[in-house]
Design a protein around this motif. Sequence first.
Motif, PDB file in Angstrom:
ATOM      1  N   LEU A  40     -38.870  13.972  20.291  1.00 19.65           N
ATOM      2  CA  LEU A  40     -39.051  13.000  19.215  1.00 19.65           C
ATOM      3  C   LEU A  40     -40.420  13.156  18.556  1.00 19.65           C
ATOM      4  N   LEU A  44     -41.317  14.237  14.628  1.00 18.06           N
ATOM      5  CA  LEU A  44     -42.209  13.450  13.776  1.00 18.06           C
ATOM      6  C   LEU A  44     -43.353  14.303  13.230  1.00 18.06           C
ATOM      7  N   GLY A 242     -28.374   6.598   9.005  1.00 24.61           N
ATOM      8  CA  GLY A 242     -28.470   8.055   9.106  1.00 24.61           C
ATOM      9  C   GLY A 242     -27.201   8.803   8.789  1.00 24.61           C
ATOM     10  N   PHE A 292     -39.257  11.566   6.326  1.00 24.89           N
ATOM     11  CA  PHE A 292     -40.211  10.807   7.130  1.00 24.89           C
ATOM     12  C   PHE A 292     -40.015   9.306   6.920  1.00 24.89           C
ATOM     13  N   ILE A 295     -37.055   8.287   8.993  1.00 23.77           N
ATOM     14  CA  ILE A 295     -37.413   8.196  10.409  1.00 23.77           C
ATOM     15  C   ILE A 295     -38.156   6.900  10.697  1.00 23.77           C
ATOM     16  N   THR A 298     -35.623   3.969  10.661  1.00 26.22           N
ATOM     17  CA  THR A 298     -34.801   3.909  11.873  1.00 26.22           C
ATOM     18  C   THR A 298     -35.634   3.522  13.093  1.00 26.22           C
ATOM     19  N   LEU A 299     -36.883   3.985  13.149  1.00 30.87           N
ATOM     20  CA  LEU A 299     -37.764   3.606  14.248  1.00 30.87           C
ATOM     21  C   LEU A 299     -38.047   2.113  14.211  1.00 30.87           C
TER      22      LEU A 299
END
Length: 316
Positions: A40, A44, A242, A292, A295, A298-299
């Motif tokens: 992960l 990133l 996603g 990015f 991401i 979703t994080l």
Amino acid sequence: MSPDTEEQYLLRRRPASEKLVDVGFKNLAIALASMVAIVLFAILVVVFWGSLDSMGRYGWKFLVTSNWNPVDDEYGAFTAIYGTIVTSLLSLAIAVPLGVGTAVFITENIIPRRIRDVIGVMVELLAAILSVVLGLWAIFVLEPFIRPFLNWLNQAFGWLPIFSSAPMGPGMAPAILILAVMILPIITAIARDSLNQVPIKLRQAAYGVGTTRWGAILNVILPAAVSGIVGGVMLALGRAMGETMAVTMIIGNSNNFSWSLLAPGNTIAAMLANQFGEADGSQVSSLMYAAFVLIVLTLAVNVFAQWLVKRLSLKY
């Protein structure tokens, strides 16, 4: 000899080979768990490094503008960000009542067991259908079927911004519905497992004090299972944000911003799928910047899910 003293004595007398196996298993488990975090972090880093050029050139303007023009080297991802958030949240609003209702329908003996088993198998089969197949179904079946209803929405409520454009085929609304179909099995399966984990004594106690079946379901069983259900809902939200292939096939892939749910739109995942293969120069960096952002979104959803599940677990 007390039980605690006897246990300590037996632990001291364990063969060295058993201790070696325990230590090895512990280290292996730590290494495998660490690999997830390493992968992960590597993703990133790669995406962030690839987006640095666009971050420096466009900054925060990239997030609030919708002009995507590779010819003039101008990029803004607001249309895709808006499409990602709106399609995910609205599909969740449709799928959650259906998924939780189906789970209650299956677990609470409202219908005969044979019918419940058939419905459970159908839900699992729905989860196994490929997204490209669902995309084709959305193009040839779903969109033509709902077009008269969408035309009526435009004629009756066209004064609202979200229904201001006439439907002309692929658009946000069909994408929302196909996403609801795709995340429905996730919500149903996790809600069903959460409801099955509710202790039978809790159910019997609810009936013992004189409540009705629906009173027990709404006031006792669902609150007891709410943390697991919410976790499943957040997992489904991450899947919706996603999802790529089915959404790419039905959303219209337009970078022209519109508030209307009946107009063509775009999502970050669909934009990446459409453009990354032919991108070069600053367009690659801009697509990395968009990736990015996805991401980070979703994080944020996963962090919020962990916090919410913990709070609900403590409360109920």
